[in-house]
Scaffold this active site. Structure first.
Site, PDB file in Angstrom:
ATOM      1  CD  GLU A 161      -3.002  -1.027   2.293  1.00  0.00           C
ATOM      2  OE1 GLU A 161      -2.649  -0.507   3.383  1.00  0.00           O
ATOM      3  OE2 GLU A 161      -4.141  -1.471   2.107  1.00  0.00           O
TER       4      GLU A 161
ATOM      5  CD  GLU B   5      -4.974  -5.660   2.539  1.00  0.00           C
ATOM      6  OE1 GLU B   5      -5.724  -4.827   3.119  1.00  0.00           O
ATOM      7  OE2 GLU B   5      -3.760  -5.771   2.768  1.00  0.00           O
TER       8      GLU B   5
END
Length: 842
Positions: free
Chosen positions: A184, A253
């Site tokens: 991320e 995710e």
């Protein structure tokens, strides 16, 4: 002849056995549609299971249930600070045995995605970074910095070499089909400027240099350089597209719920909404989807981050914290996987065409090899849609996706749940030889000293001394939540000894305890996410030397955001003693730059009071509601195989150990806000972590998981508590986690499976109706039309059995007389032990 034939047969059997264990290397690659195995495109369902958040003994069951739920891949992060807690000292034992975990995945016939990071976020302490890393001179995390890149490369290489040595990459015949570098970073890259971009390229080059023969992923990284795959994280990723037409659409995710914070409510995400998000993703070309989390588990020890992340990391995942099926989420998604797998060939190879109906309603047709598969999607969060599709009329509920494998018959709707809801309960401990044990625990105790100086000398080991206030991370290196700041102040003037004096401290928290001359002056903790706060209290000084001791406590280090690693914790100052002169003017004594002596941890931590059979405990005079107290008791293991939990109600805040194993931080006195909860939950509309919350006005966490592998089945067990804030242990009790009731409200035309735990049977039915029943689990009501013999059918089919299945149709359950398009079957049943069921039956 007979001997030779027998020998030859044995030889053949041996050869066949050896052949069965021969593992062939697999060519894992990708194209613009999907991940490919030996050139064949695949739809892949994946789920995150973090090995340190359970135990090695739990892994086989968790992974088996994931496979039964329709998963192909298990994802896990690799936790740097768990494996290298001290510089170049590694730990891969117990629940940190990464190789064993990956081999357990392989033994179940599943694939693995290894998210090495080594930054993980994951609501894990310090984002997975070891705290000693912060203290390397000149280091800057996650940027173009030589010191950081050297350490990151060292750990990443260690993990890759370990997997290589065990032949665990798919190119070697192992289960690992994907690997991830960083995590991320795109969310915060702009904060690092050009050095951030250089760092991304460095990460990509490092990953490719290992030549492990599988694709590498960089999630949330729009500028991931080729051949790195970029992917999406979030509640919804249907509108995400990769940065190249040559890369597949991947969702690393899909947040199945959300984490809990101390003082926060309990978040829930409905099965319908998770399924809707998955349905939309595959409707619009997705082919790899991972549930974060599939099993959340437990933040044992001091592993939770945040700050203020709870010990429970249940996450409302398809498998709950204890490893039980979280129904209906697990079952509803299992059915979705089955339907999507049935049309895999058409989805990954077919031509796609979208038809817009307006008002956020869309039909999508995939065609390949003379076959077609269709999706009907309605993203409107309020209105159901009635559409004419290919000359047939369909009703598509708001916020749903319907799947028609043959473009004609609806096989699945994300809005229609046709699986049971399991209502979990805490069953009181039925420990052998002591039925009343939970209420008659015999407690011992000992005091945690807070007097830190005697006759001008520091008691115990001083880590260092400095004429300044230091960041807690710099001193502790992450080895304890606790750090003592100790100094002395000399006063002779009556202005300081005859009048009230105020001690003022600015701290970066998260908790502060202040002591003056060995007496408790006050405590305070951060609230509402404000981890910097001012502490003020009145103190009494004596003429001469005064001891001022401050204990700073952290509750998980930050784990997310740009430069999160530099967020200071501990007593930052300034620190003032304040009084008033005769005219009433304020007089300030600044002790910020006094010489401060630093002691790491509690005396009881360093003396290992938590170890089983430690000595020096007192059996009389048990104190309650007193800070800094250790408690200890013995208990027998609860009977059976169900998961075990302990209720720590009555305590304040601290840590708990069972047989020397740290089961985590506890804080049952921190209650959630009274407002914001609802008894009902509408799945329609975009999910946020505050939607569908429960637990208002209650402790964020009351029950704490004790894995069975921590317990001694043949001997007494020991529970040790460090009580930091003050409380009492008299309400503590042990329980097993099991199913109390099961409910369902299934649509006609489906087969409903009802199931208790393996050691239970369906003992009675509290509600049964086939027609148009209303309400929800626990509050079902009958309509004016219903079948008359449904209850009798269920009794014959299901009573006394651990599980049964019922086909929901008028042919089986009887005519309802309802003039509707589709009847529904509502049921609520009780699960009980076979002994109780047959005893009651007699």
């Amino acid at each position: 002849m007979g001997i030779r034939m027998a020998s030859y047969a044995a030889f053949l059997f041996l050869c066949m056995a050896l052949m069965s264990f021969t593992i062939e290397a697999m060519n894992v690659s990708y194209d613009g549609r999907a991940i490919t195995f030996n050139g064949k495109r695949k739809i892949l369902f994946s789920g995150s299971i973090h090995y340190p958040r359970s135990t090695a003994e739990m892994w086989p069951s968790l992974i088996k249930k994931a496979k039964e739920g329709g998963l192909d891949v298990i994802e896990t992060y690799v936790f740097w600070n768990a494996h290298e807690p001290h510089y170049r000292q590694y730990d891969f034992t117990g629940n940190l045995d990464l190789v064993r975990f990956i081999k357990t995945v392989q033994n179940e016939g599943l694939k693995a995605m290894l998210r090495i990071g080594p930054y993980v976020c994951a609501e894990w302490n310090y984002g997975g970074f070891p705290v000693w890393l912060h203290n390397i001179p000149g280091i800057e995390f996650r940027t173009n910095n030589a010191q950081f890149e050297h350490e990151m490369k060292n750990f990443t290489t260690l993990i890759v070499d370990m997997m290589n040595h065990e032949k665990l990459f798919a190119s070697q015949g192992g289960p690992i089909i994907l690997a991830q570098i960083e995590n991320e970073y795109g969310n915060i890259m702009s904060s690092y400027g050009d050095d951030g971009k250089k760092y991304v390229n460095w990460c990509a080059n490092l990953a490719q240099s290992y030549q492990v023969g599988i694709p590498w992923v960089m999630c949330q990284q729009d500028n991931a350089p080729d051949p790195m795959l970029n992917s999406c994280n979030g509640f919804y990723c249907d509108q995400f597209y990769p940065n190249s037409q040559n890369k597949p659409k991947m969702w690393t995710e899909n947040w199945t719920g959300w984490f809990k914070n101390w003082g926060g409510q309990i978040p829930h995400r409905t099965a319908e909404d998770v399924a809707f998000a998955v349905g939309r993703f595959f409707q619009y070309g997705g082919t790899y989807q991972n549930y974060y989390m599939y099993h959340g588990g437990t933040n044992f020890g001091r592993t939770s981050g945040g700050p203020y992340i709870t010990t429970s990391y249940d996450y409302d995942a398809p498998l709950d914290e204890y490893g039980n099926l979280n129904q209906p989420k697990w079952g509803h998604l299992k059915k979705l996987h089955e339907v999507l797998k049935s049309i895999e060939d058409v989805l990954v190879n077919g031509h796609r065409r979208d038809v817009e109906y307006g008002n956020m309603v869309t039909a999508t047709i995939y065609s390949h090899g003379g076959k077609s598969a269709c999706f009907l999607g309605n993203a409107n969060n309020s209105y159901d849609a009635s559409i004419n599709f290919q000359n047939n009329q369909y009703n598509v509920p708001a916020w749903s996706v319907s799947i028609l494998p043959d473009c004609s018959n609806e096989a699945y709707s994300t809005a229609k749940v046709n699986v049971q809801t399991s209502v979990m309960v805490m069953k009181e401990n039925e420990a052998a030889d002591n039925d009343d044990e939970s209420y008659n625990l015999k407690w011992q105790w000992r005091h945690e000293p807070f007097e830190q100086m005697k006759n001008g000398k520091i008691l115990g080991n001083v880590a260092l001394s400095a004429p300044q206030l230091l960041d807690q991370k710099l001193v502790t290196n992450g080895t304890s939540d606790y750090l003592w700041y100790i100094t002395s102040v000399n006063v002779d003037d009556n202005m300081w000894t005859k009048k009230d004096v105020q001690l003022r401290i600015n701290t970066n928290g998260h908790v502060l305890h202040a002591f003056v001359n060995g007496k408790h002056a006050g405590s305070q903790y951060a609230k509402n996410g404000q981890y910097q706060f001012s502490f003020e209290t009145n103190v009494t000084l004596k003429a001469g030397t005064n001891e001022i001791s401050l204990l700073s406590a952290t509750v998980g280090l930050p784990n997310y955001g740009a430069y999160f690693d530099n967020v200071e914790v501990g007593v930052g100052g300034p620190i003032h003693l304040v009084t008033h002169d005769e005219s009433g003017d304020e007089v300030v004594k600044n002790i910020t730059n006094n010489v401060w002596n630093y002691k790491i941890g509690l005396h009881g931590e360093n003396a290992k009071h938590y170890e089983k059979n430690s000595l020096g405990w007192l059996k009389t005079g048990l104190p309650t509601d007193r800070i800094f107290t250790w408690y200890k008791t013995k208990f027998n293991s609860p009977i059976g195989n169900d998961p075990v939990a302990v209720d720590l109600s009555g305590l304040g805040k601290g840590q708990a150990w069972v047989n020397g194993n740290n089961i985590g931080r506890y804080w049952p006195t921190y209650l959630a806000d009274d407002n914001g909860c609802s008894t009902t939950c509408d799945f329609r509309g975009a999910y946020t972590s505050s939607k569908c919350a429960t637990g208002c006005g209650k402790p964020t966490q009351q029950w704490y998981h004790i894995p069975r592998s921590f317990l001694n089945e043949e001997d007494e067990n020991e529970l040790v508590l460090f009580e930091e804030m003050g409380g009492h242990p008299f309400n503590i009790k042990f329980a097993t986690v099991t199913i109390g009731n099961i409910c369902a409200n299934a649509y006609e035309g489906n087969t409903l499976e009802l199931s208790c735990h393996e050691n239970q049977v369906i003992s009675e039915f509290k509600f049964v109706s086939f027609g148009q029943p209303q309400g929800q689990c626990g509050s079902f009501t009958k309509s004016q039309c219903e079948a008359s013999n449904t209850l009798q059918h269920l009794k014959e089919k299901c009573l006394g059995k651990s599980k049964c299945s019922v086909h929901v149709s008028e042919r089986i359950l009887g005519s309802t007389g309802c003039k509707v398009e589709q009847n529904r079957f509502a049921v609520e049943a009780v699960c009980a032990s076979p002994f109780n069921y047959y005893a009651k039956k007699k």
